[in-house]
Design an enzyme around this catalytic site. Structure first.
Site, mmCIF file in Angstrom:
data_model
loop_
_atom_site.group_PDB
_atom_site.id
_atom_site.type_symbol
_atom_site.label_atom_id
_atom_site.label_comp_id
_atom_site.label_asym_id
_atom_site.label_seq_id
_atom_site.Cartn_x
_atom_site.Cartn_y
_atom_site.Cartn_z
ATOM 1 N N HIS A 56 35.978 62.742 62.704
ATOM 2 C CA HIS A 56 35.591 64.460 62.609
ATOM 3 C C HIS A 56 36.938 65.579 63.186
ATOM 4 O O HIS A 56 37.874 65.230 63.612
ATOM 5 C CB HIS A 56 34.756 65.210 64.528
ATOM 6 C CG HIS A 56 34.681 66.655 63.942
ATOM 7 N ND1 HIS A 56 33.228 66.669 64.313
ATOM 8 C CD2 HIS A 56 35.139 67.632 63.916
ATOM 9 C CE1 HIS A 56 32.547 67.804 64.068
ATOM 10 N NE2 HIS A 56 33.585 68.633 63.736
ATOM 11 N N HIS A 58 40.256 67.258 63.574
ATOM 12 C CA HIS A 58 40.426 67.798 65.232
ATOM 13 C C HIS A 58 41.893 67.375 65.409
ATOM 14 O O HIS A 58 42.491 66.745 64.339
ATOM 15 C CB HIS A 58 39.531 66.888 66.195
ATOM 16 C CG HIS A 58 40.051 66.069 66.534
ATOM 17 N ND1 HIS A 58 39.769 64.581 65.206
ATOM 18 C CD2 HIS A 58 40.389 64.784 67.353
ATOM 19 C CE1 HIS A 58 40.523 63.578 66.189
ATOM 20 N NE2 HIS A 58 40.783 64.070 67.035
ATOM 21 N N GLU A 74 65.447 69.340 70.295
ATOM 22 C CA GLU A 74 65.154 71.026 70.131
ATOM 23 C C GLU A 74 65.821 71.774 70.815
ATOM 24 O O GLU A 74 66.813 72.602 70.226
ATOM 25 C CB GLU A 74 64.468 70.773 69.267
ATOM 26 C CG GLU A 74 63.698 70.210 67.933
ATOM 27 C CD GLU A 74 62.454 70.559 66.959
ATOM 28 O OE1 GLU A 74 62.200 72.047 68.036
ATOM 29 O OE2 GLU A 74 61.998 69.340 67.045
ATOM 30 N N HIS A 173 56.423 72.736 66.890
ATOM 31 C CA HIS A 173 56.974 73.095 68.665
ATOM 32 C C HIS A 173 57.654 74.577 68.499
ATOM 33 O O HIS A 173 57.163 75.526 67.635
ATOM 34 C CB HIS A 173 58.880 72.041 67.795
ATOM 35 C CG HIS A 173 58.350 70.801 68.299
ATOM 36 N ND1 HIS A 173 59.175 69.986 68.054
ATOM 37 C CD2 HIS A 173 57.565 69.717 68.814
ATOM 38 C CE1 HIS A 173 59.321 68.815 68.304
ATOM 39 N NE2 HIS A 173 57.409 68.904 69.237
ATOM 40 N N LYS A 203 54.496 54.118 53.039
ATOM 41 C CA LYS A 203 55.855 53.935 53.760
ATOM 42 C C LYS A 203 55.990 53.326 55.231
ATOM 43 O O LYS A 203 55.029 53.431 55.516
ATOM 44 C CB LYS A 203 56.550 54.458 53.337
ATOM 45 C CG LYS A 203 58.037 54.502 54.230
ATOM 46 C CD LYS A 203 59.184 55.539 54.165
ATOM 47 C CE LYS A 203 60.545 55.704 54.496
ATOM 48 N NZ LYS A 203 61.221 54.658 53.419
ATOM 49 N N PHE A 204 56.221 52.343 55.285
ATOM 50 C CA PHE A 204 56.494 51.802 56.757
ATOM 51 C C PHE A 204 57.910 51.863 56.884
ATOM 52 O O PHE A 204 58.671 51.587 55.862
ATOM 53 C CB PHE A 204 55.963 49.940 56.687
ATOM 54 C CG PHE A 204 54.879 50.108 56.384
ATOM 55 C CD1 PHE A 204 53.611 50.078 57.567
ATOM 56 C CD2 PHE A 204 54.111 49.637 54.680
ATOM 57 C CE1 PHE A 204 52.849 49.847 57.107
ATOM 58 C CE2 PHE A 204 53.062 49.198 54.731
ATOM 59 C CZ PHE A 204 52.076 49.574 56.032
ATOM 60 N N GLU A 209 65.954 49.961 59.019
ATOM 61 C CA GLU A 209 65.352 51.455 58.882
ATOM 62 C C GLU A 209 65.385 51.953 60.607
ATOM 63 O O GLU A 209 65.946 52.427 61.052
ATOM 64 C CB GLU A 209 64.236 52.203 58.320
ATOM 65 C CG GLU A 209 64.543 52.286 56.738
ATOM 66 C CD GLU A 209 63.155 52.446 55.870
ATOM 67 O OE1 GLU A 209 63.849 53.651 55.402
ATOM 68 O OE2 GLU A 209 62.513 51.490 55.666
#
Length: 243
Positions: A56, A58, A74, A173, A203-204, A209
């Site tokens: 559902h 949400h 930030e 944010h 993409k993994f 990475e």
């Protein structure tokens, strides 16, 4: 927080009035919880690929008595930028991207969406306001309407990319509480979708990475151009129109 009574109706298939109701509820919850907590995190995990076990449509809203790591980083960098340059960092960034247009996906009078130059996911985007405003609850009526419009346009493009209900994680944010913290912050939404080359190829983040540096499979400019060129009529609606 459920978006709609229909269990199969995602945001890009909802009307602007229905999306506006979601935005108003976000703002109400942000104001209510923000009166008691310094950080209110609104976020959506869409699709099984993003670990969503409830089909559902949400989102979730969490409030905390502290600033989480990403929010704290930030907050610190935006405070420093305002102190050093006298202008909110994300307002200046939005103006620069609007001028360059290389990474611009969609825009209207109040908002723009870009693939940021630091994007790590192939089609990661950032939704930014064009004026200085602290938090979602501070948006004007017209800005809420135009936010509903640009969200719908972006999410339709996402679905049209591989003609699938596009999975992603997104979240808002902004400036934390209390009110004296508003000067440097801008409400902005991060969209992080995993799909890479098709509806099933993702993409993994692995190996190098995670341990060294993220490797992009296409540039931010290429991703923005591909999203920008997609139609803004949902593929399911185009199918109905031609049948």
């Amino acid at each position: 927080m459920c978006f709609h009574p229909w269990s199969d109706l995602t945001l890009p298939l909802m009307s602007l009035t229905e999306i506006r109701a979601v935005i108003d509820t976000w703002a109400e919850l942000a104001a209510e919880l923000g009166s008691s907590y310094p950080w209110v995190q609104i976020f959506e995990n869409k699709g099984a690929m993003m670990g969503c076990s409830n089909p559902h449509p949400h989102c979730q809203v969490w409030a905390s008595s502290f600033l989480p790591n990403e929010a704290r980083l930030e907050d610190r960098t935006q405070r420093q930028h305002l102190s050093q340059h006298g202008v909110p960092m994300l307002l200046e960034y939005a103006e620069q991207e609007a001028r360059r247009k290389e990474r611009l996906v969609v825009e209207n009078v109040d908002w723009l969406v870009v693939v940021p130059y630091w994007a790590t996911w192939p089609y990661q985007t950032l939704l930014l306001p064009r004026r200085h405003v602290g938090r979602l609850q501070d948006l004007r009526e017209g800005e809420r309407d135009s936010l509903a419009s640009i969200m719908q346009r972006l999410l339709i493009k996402y679905d049209n990319l591989f003609e699938v209900s596009f999975p992603y994680s997104m979240g808002w944010h902004g400036a934390p509480s209390p009110p004296e913290a508003w000067g440097h912050g801008q409400p902005h939404a991060h969209y992080s979708p995993p799909l890479l080359r098709s509806a099933t190829v993702r993409k993994f983040m692995v190996g190098y990475e995670m341990l060294a540096q993220v490797q992009r499979d296409l540039t931010p400019e290429q991703a923005a151009e591909r999203l920008r060129s997609l139609p803004e009529v949902h593929y399911k609606q185009r199918t109905k129109e031609t049948s």
